[in-house]
Design an enzyme around this catalytic site. Structure first.
Site, short mmCIF file in Angstrom:
data_model
loop_
_atom_site.label_atom_id
_atom_site.label_comp_id
_atom_site.label_asym_id
_atom_site.label_seq_id
_atom_site.Cartn_x
_atom_site.Cartn_y
_atom_site.Cartn_z
N ARG A 68 4.44 -14.32 -15.46
CA ARG A 68 4.69 -12.92 -15.11
C ARG A 68 5.32 -12.14 -16.25
O ARG A 68 4.96 -11.00 -16.55
CB ARG A 68 5.60 -12.89 -13.86
N HIS A 112 5.25 3.17 -0.61
CA HIS A 112 5.19 2.07 0.37
C HIS A 112 4.87 2.67 1.73
O HIS A 112 5.48 3.66 2.14
CB HIS A 112 6.54 1.33 0.41
C1 GRF Z 1 -1.33 2.19 0.00
O1 GRF Z 1 -1.23 2.10 1.39
C2 GRF Z 1 0.04 2.14 -0.64
O2 GRF Z 1 1.03 2.70 0.14
C3 GRF Z 1 0.26 0.65 -0.78
O3 GRF Z 1 -0.99 0.14 -1.11
C4 GRF Z 1 -2.02 0.98 -0.61
C5 GRF Z 1 -2.88 1.35 -1.77
O4 GRF Z 1 -4.00 2.10 -1.38
N1 GRF Z 1 1.30 0.41 -1.76
P1 GRF Z 1 -4.88 2.82 -2.48
O5 GRF Z 1 -5.32 1.72 -3.47
O6 GRF Z 1 -4.06 3.86 -3.14
O7 GRF Z 1 -6.05 3.37 -1.74
#
Ligand code: GRF
Length: 226
Positions: A68, A112
């Protein structure tokens, strides 16, 4: 005109939040530009949004690095070389090492899909349904070494409907995400967000004059009220 903040979006998949950020950055006066897209997954669907908008994108595959820390150092080098001001995690499915996070503290944000601090980690919509909450939503926050834990910048509340399943609820929250993430980036780009310990302070938002809508941009009336 002041120089626009240079944003890098880190993605792993679909990229709908990236698409929303690209769209917002086209708005006249928007204080940020999406200068770079980095994916850790070759062929991530979201890369097409960068291509369509003529934005530089890079694939840095985590599997090509022994650990990582080495992967994170490779990303760090690229982001610094491109003079990135703000990193937006947009569906980036890798944990970042404390060294990387510390190096970008205050310039690294995430979205999130829950009203933090509730429902951290994986499957937040499932967690919300199991907990029986009536209000769910999404949060944009600064990233700190603790997962889904950093100072909150903006939140959107979304109702949970009686007949919701995970898919329906996720779709409603995602729509709110597409408003909230560009809003949070606009506030940061406009210099309106300051960090005070675990809290952020947002300036230039006057409650009651319409500006405070950021706390609830995702609210949808019930279908029979529309
Ligand atoms: C979203 O729901 C975001 O909140 C989460 O991962 C998802 C990503 O969706 N962290 P996208 O790739 O932006 O369509």
């Amino acid at each position: 005109m002041a120089a626009r903040m240079r944003v890098a979006a880190l993605i792993s998949g679909r990229g709908s939040n990236l698409e929303a950020l690209i769209e917002a950055a086209r708005t006249p006066g928007y204080p940020a530009e999406i200068a770079l897209v980095v994916s850790n997954v070759a062929g991530a669907a979201g890369l097409k949004h960068a291509a369509a908008a003529g934005i530089d994108s890079l694939v840095i595959e985590h599997g090509a690095y022994p650990d990582r820390e080495t992967f994170d150092r490779a990303m760090d080098a690229v982001l610094r070389e491109r003079k990135i001001d703000l990193i937006c995690l947009a569906g980036f499915m890798r944990l970042l090492s404390p060294a990387f996070v510390t190096g970008w503290l205050g310039r690294l944000i995430n979205i999130h899909p829950s009203l933090l601090p509730a429902f951290k980690g994986l499957h937040p919509h499932r967690q919300a349904l199991e907990a029986g909450v009536k209000l769910h939503g999404c949060t944009v926050h600064f990233v700190t070494p603790e997962v889904d834990d950093g100072p909150i910048i903006a939140q959107a509340a979304v109702p949970v409907r009686e007949d919701d399943d995970e898919t329906a609820l996720a779709a409603r929250v995602l729509e709110a995400e597409h408003t909230l993430y560009p809003l949070a980036v606009r506030l940061i780009g406009g210099g309106q967000v300051s960090l005070q310990g675990q809290r952020t302070r947002i300036s230039g938002i006057a409650a009651g004059n319409g500006d405070d809508v950021f706390i609830n941009p995702g609210f949808h009336p019930a279908p029979d009220e529309e």
